[in-house]
Design a protein around this motif. Sequence first.
Motif, PDB file in Angstrom:
ATOM      1  N   GLN A 144       0.829  -1.195   0.000  1.00 13.62           N
ATOM      2  CA  GLN A 144       0.000   0.000   0.000  1.00 13.62           C
ATOM      3  C   GLN A 144       0.871   1.255   0.000  1.00 13.62           C
ATOM      4  O   GLN A 144       0.634   2.210  -0.754  1.00 13.62           O
ATOM      5  N   GLU A 145       1.873   1.245   0.846  1.00 15.27           N
ATOM      6  CA  GLU A 145       2.774   2.395   0.941  1.00 15.27           C
ATOM      7  C   GLU A 145       3.518   2.604  -0.367  1.00 15.27           C
ATOM      8  O   GLU A 145       3.681   3.745  -0.835  1.00 15.27           O
ATOM      9  N   ALA A 146       3.955   1.514  -0.998  1.00 18.99           N
ATOM     10  CA  ALA A 146       4.691   1.621  -2.253  1.00 18.99           C
ATOM     11  C   ALA A 146       3.818   2.207  -3.361  1.00 18.99           C
ATOM     12  O   ALA A 146       4.276   3.023  -4.168  1.00 18.99           O
ATOM     13  N   ILE A 147       2.558   1.797  -3.406  1.00 18.10           N
ATOM     14  CA  ILE A 147       1.641   2.302  -4.429  1.00 18.10           C
ATOM     15  C   ILE A 147       1.362   3.787  -4.214  1.00 18.10           C
ATOM     16  O   ILE A 147       1.342   4.589  -5.159  1.00 18.10           O
ATOM     17  N   LEU A 148       1.157   4.186  -2.966  1.00 20.97           N
ATOM     18  CA  LEU A 148       0.914   5.590  -2.672  1.00 20.97           C
ATOM     19  C   LEU A 148       2.158   6.436  -2.967  1.00 20.97           C
ATOM     20  O   LEU A 148       2.058   7.562  -3.453  1.00 20.97           O
ATOM     21  N   GLU A 149       3.328   5.885  -2.668  1.00 17.97           N
ATOM     22  CA  GLU A 149       4.557   6.606  -2.990  1.00 17.97           C
ATOM     23  C   GLU A 149       4.681   6.798  -4.491  1.00 17.97           C
ATOM     24  O   GLU A 149       5.067   7.871  -4.977  1.00 17.97           O
TER      25      GLU A 149
END
Length: 339
Positions: A144-149
Amino acid sequence: MVFKRLLGSLGVGGPSVDTVLDPGPALPGGSLGGHVLLSGGNAGFDIEQIALELVARVEAEHQDGESEGVLVFDRFTLGGGFRLAEDEQRSLPFSVTLPWETPATELHGQPLGIVLGLRTELQVTGARDTGDLDQLTVRPLAAQEAILEALGQLGFGFRTADLEFGRIGGTGQQLPFYQEIELTPPARYAHTLNEVEVTFLAHPGGMEVVLEADKRGGLLSAGHDAVTRFTVSHHGVEHHDWNTEVDGWIRRLVEDRSSRTAHGAPGHDEPYGGYAHEEGDHGRHHQGDDHHRSGPGVGTAVAAGAAGLAVGVVGGMVAAEVVDEVGDFFEGDEESEEG
């Protein structure tokens, strides 16, 4: 944040309960630990049950408009069947597993405006009270964090985040609500998109990513929603080129190449950058009434001129009303219970 309260239904002299969570944010699908601290009153009491409830502040649509309320989305029985003596102090450790779809409340330490809590219910013979309410902090999973980044690096900006009551058709959603993270488009898509909404539906084997674009109309066409879904894995996140992956997702939304299946029908899987792509629904993806484009509400956080989601996801600044609403949620819950 701990709220210590006497068992209101028994009045002064009854037992009290404090729930203290372990420090640090929790993860969806991960463990949440802490201690329930019981203090005996001026007499002995038979404790029938101690339970923990996960609660969320959720928005719901209905014929008369929209409303907000507190929803219990999981419950755990911690113990019971013992007598708490006068003035006795007892500590009960616990460790429970959060649902995989538990929404994130922060990103890189910045609040998103999502309000979650852990409520402790103490039941004694002939009386029951929800005793204690603690604010719950949840950080996103690595994917999730990678996609938002990646979205941030592609120029998308954070607008709002909220929890919507209802289910997304054609997905494996388990909870009765879902989290929407609303993003503003970068300049290169501003003429095509009003906004993009991201929803993560995690499970032990991976995660569904639902993207919905509010597309602008043209001279010969009306504006409409385009929806697409993708499946990603929890493994190998750090080795994946997320910027390229997510940029491909957005291009599919813009071109409407992934919005051709019937409402509520599962999409077709195909290999896409090592991950499975699922075609979405066209126009609406919510079961029930027409899709609502969420405005500022309980989940509102404001980006202070920042285009990125990750480095200054919320621009290092959160709207004051978000902080106020978080406090009001816990204070209001206590007042309603005492009443």
